[in-house]
Scaffold this motif. Structure first.
Motif, PDB file in Angstrom:
ATOM      1  N   ILE A  29       0.826  -1.211   0.000  1.00  0.00           N
ATOM      2  CA  ILE A  29       0.000   0.000   0.000  1.00  0.00           C
ATOM      3  C   ILE A  29       0.857   1.255   0.000  1.00  0.00           C
ATOM      4  CG2 ILE A  29      -1.679   1.339   1.329  1.00  0.00           C
ATOM      5  CD1 ILE A  29      -2.748  -1.381   2.355  1.00  0.00           C
ATOM      6  N   LEU A  30       1.869   1.281   0.867  1.00  0.00           N
ATOM      7  CA  LEU A  30       2.719   2.466   0.951  1.00  0.00           C
ATOM      8  C   LEU A  30       3.541   2.645  -0.305  1.00  0.00           C
ATOM      9  CD1 LEU A  30       3.819   2.250   4.688  1.00  0.00           C
ATOM     10  CD2 LEU A  30       2.173   3.827   3.654  1.00  0.00           C
ATOM     11  N   GLY A  31       3.865   1.543  -0.980  1.00  0.00           N
ATOM     12  CA  GLY A  31       4.559   1.644  -2.259  1.00  0.00           C
ATOM     13  C   GLY A  31       3.676   2.314  -3.293  1.00  0.00           C
ATOM     14  N   TYR A  32       2.398   1.995  -3.229  1.00  0.00           N
ATOM     15  CA  TYR A  32       1.437   2.611  -4.144  1.00  0.00           C
ATOM     16  C   TYR A  32       1.222   4.076  -3.798  1.00  0.00           C
ATOM     17  CZ  TYR A  32      -2.790   3.170  -6.934  1.00  0.00           C
ATOM     18  OH  TYR A  32      -3.712   3.587  -7.855  1.00  0.00           O
ATOM     19  N   GLN A  33       1.397   4.432  -2.545  1.00  0.00           N
ATOM     20  CA  GLN A  33       1.177   5.807  -2.071  1.00  0.00           C
ATOM     21  C   GLN A  33       2.053   6.809  -2.811  1.00  0.00           C
ATOM     22  OE1 GLN A  33       2.061   6.298   2.034  1.00  0.00           O
ATOM     23  NE2 GLN A  33       1.872   8.508   2.007  1.00  0.00           N
TER      24      GLN A  33
END
Length: 204
Positions: free
Chosen positions: A180-184
């Protein structure tokens, strides 16, 4: 299941040796309620529980010629139910329900921020993909946790130590957070952080 072993054996013998549907109906009637309550403590949807039990009893009838008349009937049926529940948690249907669960948590946010709908749909797909590539035990522990089972219940059901279950849940949470944080970095940060918070809560 309030009938004694003698009655159980009489049912089983009639079913195995004579294809006695009356005995089968008696067994079904007396065992259904206890099995239903057992499954309903683990699976939230009533229809899913009923479908699982229906499949279980159909399978029992199909195997009638191989059953052991002297067996512990309640224990045997609960053993069958155990694997039916595990199969359910590993199914696409269960995963879809969990994604629906996430949707309910963030529904208000999307209502207030319609511009983030595209982000939500992309993250939903991302999370589904992460579930698919998780090791079997890790994914299963996470799915059971999301169905509100305790660490001890998950450990018992999977035949693992409680510490192993905890380790799997921790690693699963880390993987989802990382995804998720990579997508952020590409999309809306505040929405992604909200989803990370939900993931962490569900993994506790």
């Amino acid at each position: 299941m309030n009938q004694g072993p003698v009655v159980h054996q009489r049912w089983l013998q009639a079913i195995k040796e004579f294809n006695d549907t009356s005995a089968y109906e008696e067994l079904y009637r007396y065992c259904w309620k206890d099995l239903y309550q057992h499954a309903a403590r683990r699976i939230l949807d009533r229809q899913d529980v009923e479908d699982i039990l229906q499949e279980l009893f159909v399978q029992f009838w199909e195997r009638r010629h191989t059953i052991d008349i002297q067996m512990n009937l309640p224990a045997y049926l609960k053993g069958m139910l155990k694997y039916k529940i595990i199969d359910f948690f590993n199914s696409t249907k269960a995963k879809d329900k969990l994604l629906d669960h996430w949707s309910k948590h963030i529904f208000d946010y999307v209502q207030e921020h319609p511009e983030d709908l595209k982000t939500y749909l992309a993250l939903e797909k991302l999370l589904e993909e992460e579930l698919e590539v998780m090791p079997h035990n890790m994914r299963q522990a996470l799915l059971l946790k999301w169905e509100h089972l305790s660490i001890r219940e998950i450990a018992t059901r999977m035949g693992l130590s409680e510490q192993t279950v905890k380790n799997n849940l921790t690693e699963a949470s880390k993987r989802l957070r990382k995804a998720i944080l990579g997508y952020q970095h590409v999309q809306n940060g505040s929405f992604s952080l909200l989803l990370v918070f939900i993931i962490d809560e569900l993994a506790k």
